[in-house]
Write an enzyme that holds these catalytic residues in place. Sequence first.
Site, PDB file in Angstrom:
ATOM      1  N   VAL A 166      -2.375   9.720  -7.475  1.00 31.81           N
ATOM      2  CA  VAL A 166      -1.670  10.261  -6.637  1.00 31.81           C
ATOM      3  C   VAL A 166      -0.066  10.424  -7.078  1.00 31.81           C
ATOM      4  O   VAL A 166       0.412   9.187  -7.513  1.00 31.81           O
ATOM      5  CB  VAL A 166      -1.567   9.688  -5.108  1.00 31.81           C
ATOM      6  CG1 VAL A 166      -0.785  10.423  -4.130  1.00 31.81           C
ATOM      7  CG2 VAL A 166      -3.095   9.568  -4.722  1.00 31.81           C
ATOM      8  N   LEU A 195       0.796  -1.256   0.014  1.00 27.23           N
ATOM      9  CA  LEU A 195       0.001   0.150   0.194  1.00 27.23           C
ATOM     10  C   LEU A 195       0.718   1.349  -0.024  1.00 27.23           C
ATOM     11  O   LEU A 195       1.875   1.333   0.692  1.00 27.23           O
ATOM     12  CB  LEU A 195      -0.942  -0.226   1.184  1.00 27.23           C
ATOM     13  CG  LEU A 195      -1.925  -0.903   1.379  1.00 27.23           C
ATOM     14  CD1 LEU A 195      -2.677  -1.189   2.527  1.00 27.23           C
ATOM     15  CD2 LEU A 195      -2.620  -1.308   0.207  1.00 27.23           C
ATOM     16  N   LYS A 253      -4.871   5.619 -11.949  1.00 28.97           N
ATOM     17  CA  LYS A 253      -3.569   5.387 -12.791  1.00 28.97           C
ATOM     18  C   LYS A 253      -4.053   4.022 -13.495  1.00 28.97           C
ATOM     19  O   LYS A 253      -3.585   3.998 -14.564  1.00 28.97           O
ATOM     20  CB  LYS A 253      -2.447   5.014 -11.644  1.00 28.97           C
ATOM     21  CG  LYS A 253      -1.113   5.011 -12.538  1.00 28.97           C
ATOM     22  CD  LYS A 253      -0.026   4.840 -11.530  1.00 28.97           C
ATOM     23  CE  LYS A 253       0.043   3.366 -11.058  1.00 28.97           C
ATOM     24  NZ  LYS A 253       0.175   2.360 -11.896  1.00 28.97           N
ATOM     25  N   ASP A 254      -4.844   3.351 -12.872  1.00 28.69           N
ATOM     26  CA  ASP A 254      -5.213   2.083 -14.123  1.00 28.69           C
ATOM     27  C   ASP A 254      -6.533   2.299 -14.794  1.00 28.69           C
ATOM     28  O   ASP A 254      -7.664   1.953 -14.448  1.00 28.69           O
ATOM     29  CB  ASP A 254      -5.471   0.835 -12.932  1.00 28.69           C
ATOM     30  CG  ASP A 254      -4.057   0.345 -12.556  1.00 28.69           C
ATOM     31  OD1 ASP A 254      -3.214  -0.034 -13.024  1.00 28.69           O
ATOM     32  OD2 ASP A 254      -4.071   0.440 -11.156  1.00 28.69           O
ATOM     33  N   GLY A 268      -1.326   6.371  -2.779  1.00 30.87           N
ATOM     34  CA  GLY A 268      -2.514   6.098  -3.687  1.00 30.87           C
ATOM     35  C   GLY A 268      -3.792   5.506  -3.020  1.00 30.87           C
ATOM     36  O   GLY A 268      -4.838   5.958  -3.218  1.00 30.87           O
ATOM     37  N   HIS A 269      -3.362   4.316  -2.739  1.00 29.50           N
ATOM     38  CA  HIS A 269      -4.309   3.354  -1.827  1.00 29.50           C
ATOM     39  C   HIS A 269      -4.755   4.259  -0.765  1.00 29.50           C
ATOM     40  O   HIS A 269      -5.952   3.853  -0.395  1.00 29.50           O
ATOM     41  CB  HIS A 269      -3.806   2.251  -1.507  1.00 29.50           C
ATOM     42  CG  HIS A 269      -2.918   1.228  -2.463  1.00 29.50           C
ATOM     43  ND1 HIS A 269      -1.836   1.097  -2.711  1.00 29.50           N
ATOM     44  CD2 HIS A 269      -3.607   0.601  -3.445  1.00 29.50           C
ATOM     45  CE1 HIS A 269      -1.445   0.420  -3.423  1.00 29.50           C
ATOM     46  NE2 HIS A 269      -2.603  -0.150  -4.198  1.00 29.50           N
ATOM     47  N   SER A 318       2.976   0.554  -6.780  1.00 25.73           N
ATOM     48  CA  SER A 318       3.563  -0.669  -5.999  1.00 25.73           C
ATOM     49  C   SER A 318       4.849  -1.111  -6.884  1.00 25.73           C
ATOM     50  O   SER A 318       5.817  -1.592  -6.265  1.00 25.73           O
ATOM     51  CB  SER A 318       2.704  -1.685  -5.680  1.00 25.73           C
ATOM     52  OG  SER A 318       1.472  -1.215  -5.085  1.00 25.73           O
ATOM     53  N   ARG A 319       4.799  -0.811  -8.055  1.00 21.67           N
ATOM     54  CA  ARG A 319       6.222  -1.495  -8.800  1.00 21.67           C
ATOM     55  C   ARG A 319       7.150  -0.292  -8.799  1.00 21.67           C
ATOM     56  O   ARG A 319       8.254  -0.659  -9.207  1.00 21.67           O
ATOM     57  CB  ARG A 319       5.626  -1.743 -10.426  1.00 21.67           C
ATOM     58  CG  ARG A 319       4.819  -3.131 -10.437  1.00 21.67           C
ATOM     59  CD  ARG A 319       4.659  -3.328 -11.753  1.00 21.67           C
ATOM     60  NE  ARG A 319       3.984  -4.691 -11.559  1.00 21.67           N
ATOM     61  CZ  ARG A 319       2.962  -5.304 -11.917  1.00 21.67           C
ATOM     62  NH1 ARG A 319       1.769  -4.083 -11.913  1.00 21.67           N
ATOM     63  NH2 ARG A 319       2.313  -6.252 -11.927  1.00 21.67           N
ATOM     64  N   GLY A 329      -8.253   3.475  -8.309  1.00 24.66           N
ATOM     65  CA  GLY A 329      -7.450   4.431  -8.508  1.00 24.66           C
ATOM     66  C   GLY A 329      -7.342   4.686 -10.230  1.00 24.66           C
ATOM     67  O   GLY A 329      -7.375   3.967 -10.918  1.00 24.66           O
TER      68      GLY A 329
END
Length: 281
Positions: free
Chosen positions: A176, A33, A149-150, A36-37, A186-187, A147
């Site tokens: 974010v 996390l 982003k995806d 963003g999460h 996360s990557r 989110g």
Amino acid sequence: MKVIKKSEQVQNIIKKLKQQKKSIGFVPTMGALHQGHISLIRRARKENDIVAVSIFVNPAQFGPNEDLKKYPRPFEKDVGICKSEGVDVIFAPSPKEMYPENYLTYITVEKLSDIMCGKFRHGHFRGVATIVAKLFNIVQPDRAYFGLKDFQQSVIVKKMVTDLNFPVKIISSPIVREKDGLALSSRNVYLSFTERKNALSLSRSLQTAKNLIKYKNIKSAEKIISEMRKIISPKVDKIDYIDIHDAETLEEIKYIKKKVVIAVAVIVGKTRLIDNIIVKR
Ligand code: PAF
């Protein structure tokens, strides 16, 4: 806060909460996390009586040569974050719990799953749609938070929810970013110092695209993509795509007339990164 590994146990708890007329906000995650999460959890906390978070690295959405094995799994840290954000329930099933032996049922949102990231990650969105549908059936949320982003994922989930009559409202929250523009992911932990610097070309190119549309009145998708390519190309190992699509339908467009999503996917070192921006003319 309860940490639960069994679907049936979550379903029983949710049933009781529903009888008490509690609203359920749900944030599905694969863990690791970040802010963003956290922004999704905070929004869910504000808008619902109960907040549930799932932490599950979903094997069905990873291709055979992707990073399933090495995907970060800092479980205790994630539990700590959820606790301090006031989460009520964490659902953290095992792969066997979600895909028992002889598991056969998958969901495909056609067309939308074959474009953009779907061209390069075959079966990815089938895995996403399947796990999200399963999680919705287990957690039975009133609202679920994703989110942007995806971006493609949130369009696909919305379509699945409409097409399959899930009684859940999908809420999409803005990307974010770090102060320097890097979209949180996360990557990002995979990136070396230099790769991280090079990854900034993504957000820079998206900002350039936005400026070309907004302030230089450029409408040709081809022209915008070519300017973005000049910024990104020297900094990354491979460009999967730079695309401009209608933000509602994901239809690829040639001339920018209404709200569009400009999306990029690249490989930096060994890491696949995506980013996007929504631009209204
Ligand atoms: O966005 C993610 O982290 C995942 O794709 C999701 C929605 C949790 C499904 O595994």
